[in-house]
Design a protein around this motif. Structure first.
Motif, PDB file in Angstrom:
ATOM      1  N   ASP A 106      -2.289  53.193  37.888  1.00 11.14           N
ATOM      2  CA  ASP A 106      -3.577  52.902  37.242  1.00 11.14           C
ATOM      3  C   ASP A 106      -4.273  54.141  36.705  1.00 11.14           C
ATOM      4  N   ALA A 107      -3.527  55.216  36.473  1.00  9.73           N
ATOM      5  CA  ALA A 107      -4.126  56.417  35.909  1.00  9.73           C
ATOM      6  C   ALA A 107      -4.436  56.235  34.424  1.00  9.73           C
ATOM      7  N   PHE A 108      -3.711  55.331  33.771  1.00 13.25           N
ATOM      8  CA  PHE A 108      -3.941  55.095  32.348  1.00 13.25           C
ATOM      9  C   PHE A 108      -3.733  53.616  32.051  1.00 13.25           C
ATOM     10  N   SER A 109      -4.642  53.034  31.249  1.00 13.74           N
ATOM     11  CA  SER A 109      -4.496  51.657  30.801  1.00 13.74           C
ATOM     12  C   SER A 109      -5.042  51.531  29.390  1.00 13.74           C
ATOM     13  N   ALA A 110      -4.457  50.626  28.621  1.00 14.80           N
ATOM     14  CA  ALA A 110      -4.889  50.422  27.243  1.00 14.80           C
ATOM     15  C   ALA A 110      -4.681  48.965  26.866  1.00 14.80           C
ATOM     16  N   ARG A 111      -5.525  48.471  25.962  1.00 11.78           N
ATOM     17  CA  ARG A 111      -5.422  47.114  25.444  1.00 11.78           C
ATOM     18  C   ARG A 111      -5.787  47.156  23.964  1.00 11.78           C
ATOM     19  N   VAL A 112      -4.953  46.557  23.119  1.00 11.31           N
ATOM     20  CA  VAL A 112      -5.187  46.500  21.682  1.00 11.31           C
ATOM     21  C   VAL A 112      -5.032  45.057  21.228  1.00 11.31           C
ATOM     22  N   THR A 113      -5.990  44.567  20.452  1.00 10.20           N
ATOM     23  CA  THR A 113      -5.966  43.189  19.965  1.00 10.20           C
ATOM     24  C   THR A 113      -6.350  43.164  18.494  1.00 10.20           C
ATOM     25  N   VAL A 114      -5.587  42.423  17.696  1.00 16.14           N
ATOM     26  CA  VAL A 114      -5.974  42.155  16.307  1.00 16.14           C
ATOM     27  C   VAL A 114      -6.321  40.670  16.219  1.00 16.14           C
ATOM     28  N   PHE A 115      -7.307  40.336  15.373  1.00 15.48           N
ATOM     29  CA  PHE A 115      -7.768  38.953  15.322  1.00 15.48           C
ATOM     30  C   PHE A 115      -8.080  38.537  13.891  1.00 15.48           C
ATOM     31  N   ASP A 116      -8.047  37.231  13.680  1.00 14.99           N
ATOM     32  CA  ASP A 116      -8.406  36.635  12.400  1.00 14.99           C
ATOM     33  C   ASP A 116      -9.121  35.319  12.698  1.00 14.99           C
ATOM     34  N   ILE A 117     -10.315  35.139  12.120  1.00 13.15           N
ATOM     35  CA  ILE A 117     -11.133  33.966  12.412  1.00 13.15           C
ATOM     36  C   ILE A 117     -11.596  33.338  11.102  1.00 13.15           C
ATOM     37  N   SER A 118     -11.434  32.020  10.987  1.00 12.22           N
ATOM     38  CA  SER A 118     -11.959  31.259   9.846  1.00 12.22           C
ATOM     39  C   SER A 118     -13.077  30.367  10.356  1.00 12.22           C
ATOM     40  N   ILE A 119     -14.249  30.455   9.728  1.00 11.09           N
ATOM     41  CA  ILE A 119     -15.437  29.762  10.229  1.00 11.09           C
ATOM     42  C   ILE A 119     -15.986  28.842   9.151  1.00 11.09           C
ATOM     43  N   ASP A 120     -16.217  27.605   9.506  1.00 10.24           N
ATOM     44  CA  ASP A 120     -16.864  26.636   8.616  1.00 10.24           C
ATOM     45  C   ASP A 120     -18.298  26.412   9.073  1.00 10.24           C
ATOM     46  N   ASP A 121     -19.220  26.318   8.109  1.00  8.30           N
ATOM     47  CA  ASP A 121     -20.643  26.096   8.398  1.00  8.30           C
ATOM     48  C   ASP A 121     -21.188  27.140   9.362  1.00  8.30           C
ATOM     49  N   TYR A 122     -20.988  28.396   8.982  1.00 11.65           N
ATOM     50  CA  TYR A 122     -21.442  29.534   9.783  1.00 11.65           C
ATOM     51  C   TYR A 122     -22.963  29.504   9.918  1.00 11.65           C
ATOM     52  N   GLN A 123     -23.460  29.499  11.139  1.00 10.02           N
ATOM     53  CA  GLN A 123     -24.894  29.446  11.390  1.00 10.02           C
ATOM     54  C   GLN A 123     -25.499  30.843  11.241  1.00 10.02           C
ATOM     55  N   LEU A 124     -26.522  30.928  10.389  1.00  9.03           N
ATOM     56  CA  LEU A 124     -27.085  32.210  10.005  1.00  9.03           C
ATOM     57  C   LEU A 124     -28.604  32.140  10.032  1.00  9.03           C
ATOM     58  N   GLU A 125     -29.239  33.061  10.739  1.00  5.46           N
ATOM     59  CA  GLU A 125     -30.693  33.107  10.794  1.00  5.46           C
ATOM     60  C   GLU A 125     -31.244  33.812   9.555  1.00  5.46           C
ATOM     61  N   ARG A 126     -32.334  33.270   8.989  1.00  3.10           N
ATOM     62  CA  ARG A 126     -32.966  33.927   7.857  1.00  3.10           C
ATOM     63  C   ARG A 126     -34.389  33.422   7.658  1.00  3.10           C
ATOM     64  N   SER A 127     -35.165  34.194   6.922  1.00  4.94           N
ATOM     65  CA  SER A 127     -36.530  33.811   6.593  1.00  4.94           C
ATOM     66  C   SER A 127     -36.541  32.898   5.370  1.00  4.94           C
ATOM     67  N   VAL A 128     -37.584  32.085   5.272  1.00  8.16           N
ATOM     68  CA  VAL A 128     -37.783  31.229   4.104  1.00  8.16           C
ATOM     69  C   VAL A 128     -38.618  32.007   3.086  1.00  8.16           C
ATOM     70  N   PRO A 129     -38.175  32.105   1.815  1.00  9.09           N
ATOM     71  CA  PRO A 129     -38.936  32.851   0.813  1.00  9.09           C
ATOM     72  C   PRO A 129     -40.366  32.341   0.669  1.00  9.09           C
ATOM     73  N   GLN A 130     -41.278  33.266   0.481  1.00 11.09           N
ATOM     74  CA  GLN A 130     -42.696  32.964   0.271  1.00 11.09           C
ATOM     75  C   GLN A 130     -43.313  32.223   1.461  1.00 11.09           C
ATOM     76  N   ALA A 131     -42.807  32.466   2.648  1.00 10.37           N
ATOM     77  CA  ALA A 131     -43.335  31.808   3.852  1.00 10.37           C
ATOM     78  C   ALA A 131     -43.029  32.680   5.060  1.00 10.37           C
ATOM     79  N   THR A 132     -43.633  32.339   6.172  1.00  8.09           N
ATOM     80  CA  THR A 132     -43.327  33.032   7.428  1.00  8.09           C
ATOM     81  C   THR A 132     -42.355  32.241   8.284  1.00  8.09           C
TER      82      THR A 132
END
Length: 291
Positions: A106-132
């Motif tokens: 246990d003197a040395f350990s390593a982990r490597v991961t590559v990933f690919d994700i496809s997302i439908d209807d990604y939920q995103l926070e944002r402000s409404v223009p001209q409003a709070t």
């Protein structure tokens, strides 16, 4: 479920079943009138995943995994308009491949991961223009791909080095701004840094005294969908350090955070031109005890 096909090859699979019931009951009274919102929706979701592992040797293994995950639909609390409050399910199909390596001592350990994700209807926070108002909208299609790697090395038992890196290319594949009708295909998704890097070094003396230094670097981040220069946080680096004394019963630590007083923002609201700054240079003493 785990199936061990041989001494070196195994397969596992699982299924998560989630039932949700989301409701909103909001009433706002203002000089211009009353704005009530009352709504309810429920659903049941099924999220399967499956993976494999190949144990090439006592030190080295190769793995992979595929999964489908869902973030349930719901309501945004910070708007008076029902049509803006409701948002839909987000579904993500992810695939990853990687390897792990660890020495027998246990003197040395390593982990490597590559990933690919496809997302439908990604939920995103944002402000409404001209409003709070502040709401959740959905982008039709988003893709995310990158790499994650981490390493721990103990050249001697008292000294430990740790490092990690993550890259993430998150872009809109199909997204039209619901308020301006601007086509944003190919733009970076806001709130997602280009990369993150971290590292630490710790030396522990036999008498309980220890020294530790840490480092983190955050890549370029945009805080609006059109990737405006005004609402962009460039890459930055932050250094921390601490020295302390620790026993089984208590610890005393003198620490310094953000040495160099790096200026950066962790959040920017484009609608009201406001931002949340990162923690400034800070020094202090921390005491911990257990009974």
């Amino acid at each position: 479920i785990v199936f061990k096909a041989s001494d070196v090859f195994s397969i596992d699979a699982g299924l998560r079943i989630q039932s949700t019931d989301t409701s909103i009951d909001r009433l706002k009274t203002s000089p211009v009138g009353v704005a009530p919102i009352v709504a309810d929706r429920d659903a049941t979701y099924y999220s399967p995943d499956a993976g494999f592992r190949v144990q090439m040797s006592d030190e080295f293994s190769f793995f992979g995994r595929s999964s489908l995950s869902i973030k349930p639909k719901g309501y945004s609390a910070f708007t008076d308009i029902l049509g803006l409050a409701a948002f839909e399910d987000e579904s993500a199909r992810s695939n990853e491949l990687g390897f792990e390596y660890a020495t027998k001592d246990d003197a040395f350990s390593a982990r490597v991961t590559v990933f690919d994700i496809s997302i439908d209807d990604y939920q995103l926070e944002r402000s409404v223009p001209q409003a709070t108002d502040y709401i959740v909208i959905t982008a039709d299609e988003v893709s995310s791909s990158g790499l994650e790697a981490e390493m721990v090395w103990k050249p001697i038992p008292q000294f430990e080095l740790e490092a990690g890196i993550g890259t993430n290319d998150v872009t809109f594949d199909n997204h039209v701004d619901p308020f301006t009708n601007a086509v944003l295909d190919g733009f970076d998704v806001p709130f997602t840094p280009e990369y993150t890097v971290r590292g630490s070094a710790r030396y522990s003396f036999d008498n309980g005294v220890f020294l530790q230094g840490t480092f983190r670097s955050i890549g370029e981040t945009f805080f609006d969908e059109p990737n405006s220069a005004m609402f962009r946080q460039g890459s930055y680096e932050v250094y921390d350090a601490q020295v302390g004394y620790s026993t089984d019963k208590y610890s005393v630590v003198i620490f310094g955070k953000n040495l160099g007083d790096e200026g950066y923002y962790t959040f920017i609201n484009p609608q009201i031109f406001a931002a949340t700054p990162g923690d400034p240079e800070t020094f202090g003493i921390r005491l911990d005890t257990s009974f």
